[in-house]
Design a protein around this motif. Structure first.
Motif, PDB file in Angstrom:
ATOM      1  N   PHE A   1      18.882  34.990 -33.760  1.00 49.74           N
ATOM      2  CA  PHE A   1      17.965  36.185 -33.492  1.00 49.74           C
ATOM      3  C   PHE A   1      16.585  35.730 -33.449  1.00 49.74           C
ATOM      4  N   GLU A   2      16.084  35.126 -34.589  1.00 49.39           N
ATOM      5  CA  GLU A   2      14.743  35.121 -34.510  1.00 49.39           C
ATOM      6  C   GLU A   2      14.081  33.980 -33.480  1.00 49.39           C
ATOM      7  N   VAL A   3      15.074  33.070 -33.007  1.00 50.10           N
ATOM      8  CA  VAL A   3      14.727  32.164 -32.217  1.00 50.10           C
ATOM      9  C   VAL A   3      14.616  32.798 -30.829  1.00 50.10           C
ATOM     10  N   ASP A   4      15.511  33.661 -30.399  1.00 46.62           N
ATOM     11  CA  ASP A   4      15.812  34.222 -29.320  1.00 46.62           C
ATOM     12  C   ASP A   4      14.459  35.266 -28.868  1.00 46.62           C
ATOM     13  N   LEU A   5      14.200  36.111 -30.123  1.00 48.48           N
ATOM     14  CA  LEU A   5      13.049  36.996 -30.207  1.00 48.48           C
ATOM     15  C   LEU A   5      11.746  36.361 -29.897  1.00 48.48           C
ATOM     16  N   SER A   6      11.748  35.569 -30.819  1.00 53.78           N
ATOM     17  CA  SER A   6      10.344  34.681 -30.537  1.00 53.78           C
ATOM     18  C   SER A   6      10.018  34.170 -29.129  1.00 53.78           C
ATOM     19  N   LEU A   7      11.022  33.321 -28.650  1.00 54.44           N
ATOM     20  CA  LEU A   7      11.056  33.273 -27.189  1.00 54.44           C
ATOM     21  C   LEU A   7      10.423  34.184 -26.304  1.00 54.44           C
ATOM     22  N   ARG A   8      11.248  35.343 -26.451  1.00 58.53           N
ATOM     23  CA  ARG A   8      10.758  36.644 -25.545  1.00 58.53           C
ATOM     24  C   ARG A   8       9.562  36.796 -25.896  1.00 58.53           C
ATOM     25  N   LEU A   9       9.148  37.043 -27.046  1.00 56.64           N
ATOM     26  CA  LEU A   9       7.805  37.627 -27.366  1.00 56.64           C
ATOM     27  C   LEU A   9       6.428  36.717 -27.279  1.00 56.64           C
ATOM     28  N   VAL A  10       6.909  35.326 -27.324  1.00 53.98           N
ATOM     29  CA  VAL A  10       5.828  34.294 -27.183  1.00 53.98           C
ATOM     30  C   VAL A  10       5.641  34.326 -25.560  1.00 53.98           C
ATOM     31  N   GLY A  11       6.464  34.344 -24.830  1.00 53.97           N
ATOM     32  CA  GLY A  11       6.622  34.560 -23.336  1.00 53.97           C
ATOM     33  C   GLY A  11       5.837  35.658 -22.666  1.00 53.97           C
ATOM     34  N   SER A  12       5.780  36.855 -23.287  1.00 49.78           N
ATOM     35  CA  SER A  12       5.088  38.115 -23.023  1.00 49.78           C
ATOM     36  C   SER A  12       3.896  37.980 -23.482  1.00 49.78           C
ATOM     37  N   GLY A  13       3.274  36.869 -24.300  1.00 46.54           N
ATOM     38  CA  GLY A  13       2.033  36.915 -24.772  1.00 46.54           C
ATOM     39  C   GLY A  13       1.810  37.696 -26.107  1.00 46.54           C
ATOM     40  N   CYS A  14       2.637  37.913 -26.557  1.00 44.64           N
ATOM     41  CA  CYS A  14       2.772  38.704 -28.125  1.00 44.64           C
ATOM     42  C   CYS A  14       2.250  37.610 -29.106  1.00 44.64           C
ATOM     43  N   PRO A  15       1.430  38.055 -30.172  1.00 46.60           N
ATOM     44  CA  PRO A  15       1.054  37.093 -31.265  1.00 46.60           C
ATOM     45  C   PRO A  15       2.065  36.866 -32.304  1.00 46.60           C
ATOM     46  N   VAL A  16       3.043  35.963 -31.961  1.00 40.25           N
ATOM     47  CA  VAL A  16       3.792  35.676 -33.049  1.00 40.25           C
ATOM     48  C   VAL A  16       4.190  34.026 -32.991  1.00 40.25           C
ATOM     49  N   ALA A  17       4.735  33.683 -34.110  1.00 39.74           N
ATOM     50  CA  ALA A  17       4.805  32.239 -34.173  1.00 39.74           C
ATOM     51  C   ALA A  17       5.664  31.883 -33.014  1.00 39.74           C
ATOM     52  N   ALA A  18       5.325  30.542 -32.536  1.00 41.72           N
ATOM     53  CA  ALA A  18       6.063  29.891 -31.717  1.00 41.72           C
ATOM     54  C   ALA A  18       6.945  28.780 -32.402  1.00 41.72           C
ATOM     55  N   LEU A  19       7.944  28.408 -31.653  1.00 46.53           N
ATOM     56  CA  LEU A  19       8.746  27.408 -32.013  1.00 46.53           C
ATOM     57  C   LEU A  19       7.992  26.191 -31.572  1.00 46.53           C
ATOM     58  N   ASP A  20       8.254  25.105 -32.146  1.00 47.42           N
ATOM     59  CA  ASP A  20       7.798  23.761 -31.979  1.00 47.42           C
ATOM     60  C   ASP A  20       7.946  23.229 -30.417  1.00 47.42           C
ATOM     61  N   PRO A  21       7.005  22.959 -29.670  1.00 46.82           N
ATOM     62  CA  PRO A  21       7.285  22.721 -28.297  1.00 46.82           C
ATOM     63  C   PRO A  21       7.976  21.146 -28.123  1.00 46.82           C
ATOM     64  N   ARG A  22       7.949  20.443 -29.062  1.00 46.16           N
ATOM     65  CA  ARG A  22       8.422  18.791 -28.896  1.00 46.16           C
ATOM     66  C   ARG A  22       9.991  18.993 -28.983  1.00 46.16           C
ATOM     67  N   VAL A  23      10.491  19.973 -29.162  1.00 46.16           N
ATOM     68  CA  VAL A  23      12.017  19.905 -29.244  1.00 46.16           C
ATOM     69  C   VAL A  23      12.661  20.973 -28.834  1.00 46.16           C
ATOM     70  N   GLU A  24      14.078  21.017 -28.455  1.00 49.10           N
ATOM     71  CA  GLU A  24      14.847  22.059 -27.750  1.00 49.10           C
ATOM     72  C   GLU A  24      14.715  23.192 -28.901  1.00 49.10           C
ATOM     73  N   PRO A  25      14.289  24.583 -28.226  1.00 49.15           N
ATOM     74  CA  PRO A  25      14.281  25.876 -28.949  1.00 49.15           C
ATOM     75  C   PRO A  25      15.361  26.277 -29.500  1.00 49.15           C
ATOM     76  N   ARG A  26      16.107  25.893 -30.465  1.00 50.68           N
ATOM     77  CA  ARG A  26      17.293  26.494 -30.848  1.00 50.68           C
ATOM     78  C   ARG A  26      17.510  26.193 -32.314  1.00 50.68           C
ATOM     79  N   VAL A  27      18.735  26.573 -32.798  1.00 55.24           N
ATOM     80  CA  VAL A  27      19.191  26.479 -34.013  1.00 55.24           C
ATOM     81  C   VAL A  27      20.066  25.189 -34.447  1.00 55.24           C
ATOM     82  N   TYR A  28      19.579  24.412 -35.263  1.00 54.33           N
ATOM     83  CA  TYR A  28      20.118  23.201 -35.294  1.00 54.33           C
ATOM     84  C   TYR A  28      21.129  23.309 -36.947  1.00 54.33           C
TER      85      TYR A  28
END
Length: 290
Positions: A59-86
């Motif tokens: 849930f956190e991963v999916d929501l972060s991707l959507r919020l960062v994509g819309s310019g919201c001030p939330v922490a982003a996932l690391d861009p060097r790896v696939e944004p998912r749960v390991y």
């Protein structure tokens, strides 16, 4: 996280990062609660680790991707790896951008309010499953009512917390206005002062409710800069939130540092805010004193 699991959780995070080509020789514990938050070095990644039974990570991963994509001030996932749960060795690991703190670390109230307003605007149009804030209030009320889970709570204090949670939860729900997706706990511990401005972290607490519920977690000065605030309702909502966090401090399983002392202190603050009689027997809140 249970002390016996910390070293295994750290090893899982290091293993995941290394397998993705991120140089990881050291892991520094930044925060230890239901999740373990680590800074991995020298790759400088922030890793969040939880038992595999945790169902909030995706849930956190999916929501972060959507919020960062819309310019919201939330922490982003690391861009060097696939944004998912390991998953690794019974743990789930998510990898986030590490934000170097800037001085001073405190976020000015006006900037805090503006960032929270941007977050609310971005969340307003999102239709994602999240509990209502009253579900969390009810969870705290059930904890207070359970003598096995809160054995050290005196009867008078138990009544005070239970009545406050019930009456003010209803007041905020009825008078709070439009319901939308909220951060849930945008207190200073979940706001980072970064070079690009305030950034909100820890999206696992998201819920639905009126924006006043979020504002009640922020410093009082922040509400003075947030447009359209009903300050009387905000004051009552602050008491509600204080009653919720006070309830957690009396949980026999609570591991918050110095939690019992804080629980005692916050009970006193609730009494002062409500007046010594607290909510009356009919569940109507007596006007809190300033």
């Amino acid at each position: 996280m249970q002390a016996s699991k910390v070293s295994h959780a750290m090893a899982a995070a290091v293993s995941v990062a290394s397998s993705l080509g991120l140089a990881t020789d050291d892991a520094i514990v930044l925060h230890d609660s239901n999740k373990l938050t680590l800074r991995l070095l020298p790759c400088d990644v922030l890793a969040r680790v939880a038992p595999a039974a945790d169902h909030v990570a995706q849930f956190e991963v999916d929501l972060s991707l959507r919020l960062v994509g819309s310019g919201c001030p939330v922490a982003a996932l690391d861009p060097r790896v696939e944004p998912r749960v390991y998953e690794r060795d019974g743990f789930v690991v998510t990898l986030w951008t590490y934000y170097e703190p800037v001085a001073p670390r405190a976020v000015p109230p006006a900037g805090y309010a503006a960032a929270l307003g941007r977050l609310h605007a971005g969340m307003r149009g999102l239709d994602v499953p999240a509990p209502h804030f009253t579900d969390r209030v009810e969870e705290a009320r059930r904890l207070v009512a359970d003598r096995d889970r809160t054995p050290a709570l005196a009867d008078a204090d138990r009544d005070l917390l239970g009545d406050t949670l019930r009456s003010l939860g209803r007041v905020v729900g009825e008078r709070g206005g439009a319901v939308q997706l909220l951060h849930g706990e945008p207190h200073p511990g979940n706001v980072l002062a970064t070079r690009s401005g305030p950034v909100f972290v820890d999206l696992e607490t998201c819920c639905r409710g009126p924006v006043v519920f979020d504002l009640a977690h922020a410093p009082e000065e922040v509400g003075e800069h947030y447009p359209g605030v009903d300050h009387e309702l905000l004051r009552r909502c602050r008491i509600l939130v204080l009653a919720m966090v006070t309830a957690w401090r009396w949980d026999r399983e609570d591991r918050f540092p110095d939690g019992r002392r804080l629980g005692e202190e916050w009970l006193g603050r609730i009494r002062t805010a409500l007046g010594h009689d607290g909510p009356d027997a009919r569940g109507r809140e007596r006007p809190p004193v300033s």
